[in-house]
Design a protein around this motif. Structure first.
Motif, PDB file in Angstrom:
ATOM      1  N   GLY A   1       0.829  -1.160   0.084  1.00 50.02           N
ATOM      2  CA  GLY A   1       0.210   0.062  -0.071  1.00 50.02           C
ATOM      3  C   GLY A   1       0.840   1.255  -0.165  1.00 50.02           C
ATOM      4  N   LEU A   2       1.803   1.174  -0.646  1.00 50.53           N
ATOM      5  CA  LEU A   2       2.646   2.497  -0.857  1.00 50.53           C
ATOM      6  C   LEU A   2       2.150   3.533  -1.794  1.00 50.53           C
ATOM      7  N   LYS A   3       2.216   4.768  -1.165  1.00 52.52           N
ATOM      8  CA  LYS A   3       1.484   5.962  -1.860  1.00 52.52           C
ATOM      9  C   LYS A   3       2.521   7.059  -2.168  1.00 52.52           C
ATOM     10  N   PRO A   4       1.974   8.067  -3.065  1.00 56.20           N
ATOM     11  CA  PRO A   4       2.933   9.132  -3.445  1.00 56.20           C
ATOM     12  C   PRO A   4       3.324  10.173  -2.417  1.00 56.20           C
ATOM     13  N   GLU A   5       2.602  10.278  -1.516  1.00 58.47           N
ATOM     14  CA  GLU A   5       3.027  11.068  -0.301  1.00 58.47           C
ATOM     15  C   GLU A   5       3.860  10.463   0.866  1.00 58.47           C
ATOM     16  N   ASP A   6       4.262   9.164   0.670  1.00 56.42           N
ATOM     17  CA  ASP A   6       5.208   8.453   1.684  1.00 56.42           C
ATOM     18  C   ASP A   6       6.421   8.818   1.500  1.00 56.42           C
TER      19      ASP A   6
ATOM     20  N   SER B   1      26.198  -0.115   8.044  1.00 57.78           N
ATOM     21  CA  SER B   1      25.917  -1.079   8.857  1.00 57.78           C
ATOM     22  C   SER B   1      24.893  -0.461   9.981  1.00 57.78           C
ATOM     23  N   ALA B   2      24.658   0.643   9.918  1.00 51.64           N
ATOM     24  CA  ALA B   2      23.894   1.431  11.063  1.00 51.64           C
ATOM     25  C   ALA B   2      23.277   2.640  10.117  1.00 51.64           C
ATOM     26  N   PRO B   3      22.070   2.523   9.628  1.00 46.19           N
ATOM     27  CA  PRO B   3      21.504   3.394   9.023  1.00 46.19           C
ATOM     28  C   PRO B   3      21.125   4.758  10.018  1.00 46.19           C
ATOM     29  N   LEU B   4      21.225   6.094   9.650  1.00 43.08           N
ATOM     30  CA  LEU B   4      21.004   7.226  10.340  1.00 43.08           C
ATOM     31  C   LEU B   4      19.621   7.505  10.678  1.00 43.08           C
ATOM     32  N   LEU B   5      18.696   6.703  11.167  1.00 37.60           N
ATOM     33  CA  LEU B   5      17.283   6.823  11.067  1.00 37.60           C
ATOM     34  C   LEU B   5      16.894   7.988  11.877  1.00 37.60           C
ATOM     35  N   GLN B   6      17.948   8.573  13.094  1.00 37.98           N
ATOM     36  CA  GLN B   6      17.621   9.658  13.714  1.00 37.98           C
ATOM     37  C   GLN B   6      17.619  11.004  13.143  1.00 37.98           C
ATOM     38  N   ASN B   7      17.988  10.997  11.576  1.00 36.38           N
ATOM     39  CA  ASN B   7      18.016  12.061  10.993  1.00 36.38           C
ATOM     40  C   ASN B   7      16.734  12.348  10.065  1.00 36.38           C
ATOM     41  N   TYR B   8      15.767  11.591  10.364  1.00 35.76           N
ATOM     42  CA  TYR B   8      14.582  11.779   9.412  1.00 35.76           C
ATOM     43  C   TYR B   8      13.400  11.678  10.745  1.00 35.76           C
ATOM     44  N   ASP B   9      12.527  12.702  10.414  1.00 36.64           N
ATOM     45  CA  ASP B   9      11.352  12.892  11.133  1.00 36.64           C
ATOM     46  C   ASP B   9      10.358  11.824  10.848  1.00 36.64           C
ATOM     47  N   THR B  10       9.973  11.172   9.412  1.00 39.83           N
ATOM     48  CA  THR B  10       9.121  10.361   9.035  1.00 39.83           C
ATOM     49  C   THR B  10       9.792   9.403   7.970  1.00 39.83           C
ATOM     50  N   ILE B  11       9.890   8.154   8.237  1.00 34.06           N
ATOM     51  CA  ILE B  11      10.099   7.143   7.249  1.00 34.06           C
ATOM     52  C   ILE B  11       8.980   6.318   7.226  1.00 34.06           C
ATOM     53  N   ASP B  12       8.230   6.526   5.987  1.00 35.79           N
ATOM     54  CA  ASP B  12       7.179   5.549   5.725  1.00 35.79           C
ATOM     55  C   ASP B  12       7.439   4.023   5.348  1.00 35.79           C
ATOM     56  N   PHE B  13       8.555   3.915   4.586  1.00 35.90           N
ATOM     57  CA  PHE B  13       9.063   2.752   4.067  1.00 35.90           C
ATOM     58  C   PHE B  13      10.290   2.486   3.832  1.00 35.90           C
ATOM     59  N   CYS B  14      10.775   1.314   4.257  1.00 33.61           N
ATOM     60  CA  CYS B  14      12.512   1.245   4.210  1.00 33.61           C
ATOM     61  C   CYS B  14      12.656  -0.138   4.066  1.00 33.61           C
ATOM     62  N   ALA B  15      13.825  -0.436   3.457  1.00 35.23           N
ATOM     63  CA  ALA B  15      14.360  -1.855   3.345  1.00 35.23           C
ATOM     64  C   ALA B  15      15.707  -1.870   4.016  1.00 35.23           C
ATOM     65  N   MET B  16      15.894  -2.905   4.731  1.00 36.26           N
ATOM     66  CA  MET B  16      17.208  -3.220   5.451  1.00 36.26           C
ATOM     67  C   MET B  16      17.749  -4.821   5.339  1.00 36.26           C
ATOM     68  N   VAL B  17      18.894  -4.855   5.419  1.00 37.02           N
ATOM     69  CA  VAL B  17      19.297  -6.312   5.823  1.00 37.02           C
ATOM     70  C   VAL B  17      19.467  -6.299   7.162  1.00 37.02           C
ATOM     71  N   PRO B  18      19.691  -7.865   7.608  1.00 39.76           N
ATOM     72  CA  PRO B  18      19.597  -8.038   9.111  1.00 39.76           C
ATOM     73  C   PRO B  18      20.543  -7.235  10.022  1.00 39.76           C
TER      74      PRO B  18
END
Length: 360
Positions: free
Chosen positions: A87-92, A126-143
């Motif tokens: 259900g990915l959307k243009p506003e994501d 190996s450590a994405p900077l997630l704290q740099n973003y207010d909103t992440i609606d969709f992401c892909a990662m490896v373990p």
């Protein structure tokens, strides 16, 4: 390529297709950006050129990487399946934190082109900077990226939908994920299938015990119990080396790689399943491989990742108490860091080279 895209938003800036091509050419000509980012613009130009395919290297996790051609129309159909299922959307807002060299990174870009969501990218680590973003609606990662991110639970919980693929998740991390409210899926797929062909929900309520295939996919097994995959958008059937248990026509349980199987004293041991069991016991990342042994044929060698010094005798006693005798490693090696390839998967070939050097 026949498919016409209306445009896309990258790093909060909207581009028409023509403007995106021109911008990519400009950035490549300037040469001012780091190589990891220049590769993204090279891929965009490749995807929009007149060829019907994209050249792709396999990950090379279990052998020498293979170069093959991926149909662009197949990549588009695979991306469309993911967009519809999730259900990915243009506003994501979506985050690309995987290398563009591999199919997982490329498919994040193709999904953005199709769905029109805002794709933000950062240097793969190996450590994405997630704290740099207010909103992440969709992401892909490896373990490994998940392992290094989940400790900051509040930041990690800000991801709306996360897909995880590439290798097995540690059991203790799965337990942590199970209690989160994010929509998190473990994926199954490979470069030859244009990313994932099946998903398994591992967070919140109604978690899945098995993978469920996406629309347009058919699955079978061969005489080795390895998965065979047919898809409406793939030219040929894909025969894998992944041992599975078919639940029905649409669901399966992944057991491990056939080419990783260890035959120790006539007992066939699945290293991926053994790794999951051991990591749950010791609470650390580990890897298991088979090493030639005159008496057993192959013996189990365990590598444990730890920056601290560990007593291998203590580890052996702990493992012996929890596992059947033939699953207990005959040798335990502690390393500061497990060797990994560019997609952050454990590099078993380098582990074998390490064994040769250590004369284990």
């Amino acid at each position: 390529m026949n498919r016409k895209f209306q445009g896309a938003t990258f790093n909060n800036k909207y581009f028409t297709t023509e403007a995106l091509i021109a911008y990519s050419e400009k950035e490549l000509a300037s040469g001012l950006l780091p190589e990891w980012e220049l590769k993204i613009y090279r891929f965009l130009l490749t995807f929009f050129d007149d060829k019907e395919y994209v050249e792709q290297l396999s990950s090379g996790t279990t052998g020498i990487p293979k170069n093959f051609k991926l149909s662009k129309s197949a990549m588009i159909q695979s991306a469309q399946n993911t967009i519809e299922i999730l259900g990915l959307k243009p506003e994501d807002n979506a985050l690309l934190c995987l290398p563009i060299d591999y199919i997982a990174g490329k498919m994040m870009v193709v999904r953005a082109l199709l769905a029109g969501f805002n794709l933000i990218w950062e240097e793969p680590s190996s450590a994405p900077l997630l704290q740099n973003y207010d909103t992440i609606d969709f992401c892909a990662m490896v373990p490994m990226q998940v392992y290094n991110s989940i400790e900051n639970r509040e930041v990690f919980k800000s991801i709306g939908t996360l897909i995880i693929g590439g290798s097995e998740l540690r059991s203790d991390v799965k337990e942590l994920i199970g209690g989160l409210s994010n929509t998190i899926y473990e994926t199954y797929g490979m470069a030859e299938t244009c990313s994932h062909i099946a998903l398994r929900k591992i967070s919140g309520h109604n978690r899945d015990e098995s993978f469920k295939i996406l629309p347009g996919i058919s699955i079978f097994t061969d005489e080795r119990n390895c998965l065979r995959i047919s898809a409406s958008y793939l030219e040929n059937e894909v025969v894998t080396n992944d041992v599975v248990e078919l639940i029905d026509d649409t669901r399966f349980v992944w057991k491990g790689r056939y080419d990783n199987l260890i035959n120790s004293g006539g007992i066939k041991i699945n290293p991926e399943q053994l790794e999951a069991s051991i990591s749950k016991i010791i609470g650390m990342e580990c890897a298991v491989i088979g090493v030639a042994d005159k008496k057993l044929g192959q013996k189990v060698v365990l590598f444990v990742e730890s920056v601290q010094k560990l007593d291998t005798n203590d580890l052996e006693l702990l493992i012996k108490d929890k596992l059947p005798g033939f699953h207990v490693p005959r040798k335990i090696v502690v390393v500061k860091q497990l060797p990994r390839n560019k997609s952050f998967k454990t590099d078993r070939l380098k582990l074998k080279e390490l064994i040769d050097r250590k004369d284990i």
